[in-house]
Enzyme design. Structure first.
Site, PDB file in Angstrom:
ATOM      1  N   GLY A  20       1.613  32.523 -10.046  1.00  0.00           N
ATOM      2  CA  GLY A  20       0.786  33.194  -9.546  1.00  0.00           C
ATOM      3  C   GLY A  20      -0.525  33.350  -9.056  1.00  0.00           C
ATOM      4  O   GLY A  20      -1.221  32.042  -8.719  1.00  0.00           O
TER       5      GLY A  20
ATOM      6  N   ASN B 184       4.220   9.887   8.172  1.00  0.00           N
ATOM      7  CA  ASN B 184       6.228  10.471   7.572  1.00  0.00           C
ATOM      8  C   ASN B 184       6.667  10.230   8.660  1.00  0.00           C
ATOM      9  O   ASN B 184       7.577   9.181   8.626  1.00  0.00           O
ATOM     10  CB  ASN B 184       6.483  11.186   6.922  1.00  0.00           C
ATOM     11  CG  ASN B 184       5.076  10.713   5.436  1.00  0.00           C
ATOM     12  OD1 ASN B 184       4.549  10.236   5.131  1.00  0.00           O
ATOM     13  ND2 ASN B 184       6.161  12.134   4.725  1.00  0.00           N
TER      14      ASN B 184
ATOM     15  N   GLU C  71       0.834  -1.602   0.172  1.00  0.00           N
ATOM     16  CA  GLU C  71       0.026   0.424  -0.123  1.00  0.00           C
ATOM     17  C   GLU C  71       0.620   1.091  -0.085  1.00  0.00           C
ATOM     18  O   GLU C  71       0.465   2.195  -0.661  1.00  0.00           O
ATOM     19  CB  GLU C  71      -0.986  -0.002   1.022  1.00  0.00           C
ATOM     20  CG  GLU C  71      -2.350   1.006   1.330  1.00  0.00           C
ATOM     21  CD  GLU C  71      -2.566   1.618   2.700  1.00  0.00           C
ATOM     22  OE1 GLU C  71      -3.018   0.637   3.535  1.00  0.00           O
ATOM     23  OE2 GLU C  71      -3.710   2.602   2.918  1.00  0.00           O
TER      24      GLU C  71
END
Ligand SMILES: Cc1cc2nc3c(=O)[nH]c(=O)nc-3n(C[C@H](O)[C@H](O)[C@H](O)COP(=O)(O)OP(=O)(O)OC[C@H]3O[C@@H](n4cnc5c(N)ncnc54)[C@H](O)[C@@H]3O)c2cc1C
Length: 258
Positions: free
Chosen positions: A218, A245, A121
């Site tokens: 921008g 993480n 996964e």
């Protein structure tokens, strides 16, 4: 897997599945479940060793729960900052009677099954992150060639060229690592730590790439009608789901014997 009270610390889950004759009786709540609204069948991680220690890997089993079983309810489709095309739901189980033949594999082995499938996964999240970064780079290159400022394409400013050159290099390098992991997966040799490296590094790269690309658009980059704006919102969660993480770095750190 995930519950309102636990996400990273799976072993501390509280959803229970108590055996009663030919059934398990499932009680608990899950949250942030991808496709939870649409799914007809969900695989629920639950504690079959009821009354065991609070953090108990060996007490977890996987049960297949089907749409229509009494006591199985879905909450609302949760509102997310991105990934609006995908549903994410809260699921509740109130004395749901699940036949014992809906046990996946062996009782008490659920955590082991989860751990052995999570590297795949995580690699898929890494691969999607590289693809998203490449797509963002492609849109930005097109825009940087067309959009003019001070009488020249914005891509011809040295700062833009350097940014795009860096992003091109970083995404290429990420792809090579992901390809290497995919080859390892194909021959059954993808390690949890290599999958964790792929997941954290590629999703952080995705975040950097879409952010820097958005800057080159921008003000238009902030408008949801532009794909880069949606890619920015979609990217944020990849550093969180599939294991955060920080947890990926824990896995890598532990593999170093630390
Ligand atoms: C859009 C979306 C889809 C999802 N889909 C699914 C799904 O289909 N199925 C499913 O089961 N789950 C799913 N999740 C849940 C996801 O996997 C969890 O949100 C994630 O694992 C983090 O758990 P948590 O939210 O409880 O955060 P927590 O575990 O409470 O973590 C909070 C913070 O503490 C940090 N932290 C926790 N423990 C440690 C540690 N030991 N060391 C350092 N830092 C730590 C985390 O990194 C994080 O920054 C989904 C989430 C989202 C947002």
């Amino acid at each position: 897997m995930t519950e309102p009270g636990i996400g990273s610390d799976l072993a501390a889950m509280s959803t229970s599945a108590r055996r009663e004759g030919d059934h398990y009786v499932v009680n608990g709540t899950k949250t942030f479940i991808t496709n939870g609204i649409n799914a007809d069948l969900v695989i629920v991680a639950a504690k079959t060793r009821v009354g065991g220690p609070q953090r108990d890997h060996r007490g977890i089993s996987l049960l297949v729960v089907e749409r229509g079983m009494d006591g199985f309810e879905r909450g609302r489709n949760l509102e997310k900052i991105g990934q609006h095309g995908q549903d994410t739901a809260e699921l509740s189980f109130s004395a749901v009677r699940v036949p014992v033949e809906n046990l996946l594999g062996e009782e008490g082995e659920g955590f082991r099954y989860l751990v052995s499938n999570l590297p795949q996964e995580r690699l898929s999240i890494a691969a999607a992150a590289v693809a998203a970064a490449e797509a963002a780079l492609g849109w930005t290159l097109d825009y940087a060639r067309e959009r003019q400022a001070f009488g020249q394409p914005i891509g011809s400013f040295q700062s833009s060229r350097f940014t795009l050159a860096e992003l091109r290099g970083e995404t290429d390098i990420a792809r090579v690592y992901v390809d290497r992991c995919a080859q390892a997966l194909n021959v059954g040799e993808l390690t949890p730590e290599d999958a964790a490296i792929a997941k954290w590094w590629c999703t952080e790269l995705q975040g950097r790439v879409v952010d820097r690309c958005l800057q080159l658009f921008g003000g238009y980059g902030y408008m949801l009608e532009y794909p880069i704006a949606r890619a920015y919102a979609d990217a944020r969660v990849t550093r969180i789901y599939g294991g955060t993480n920080e947890i990926m770095k824990e896995i890598v750190g532990r593999s170093l014997g630390l």
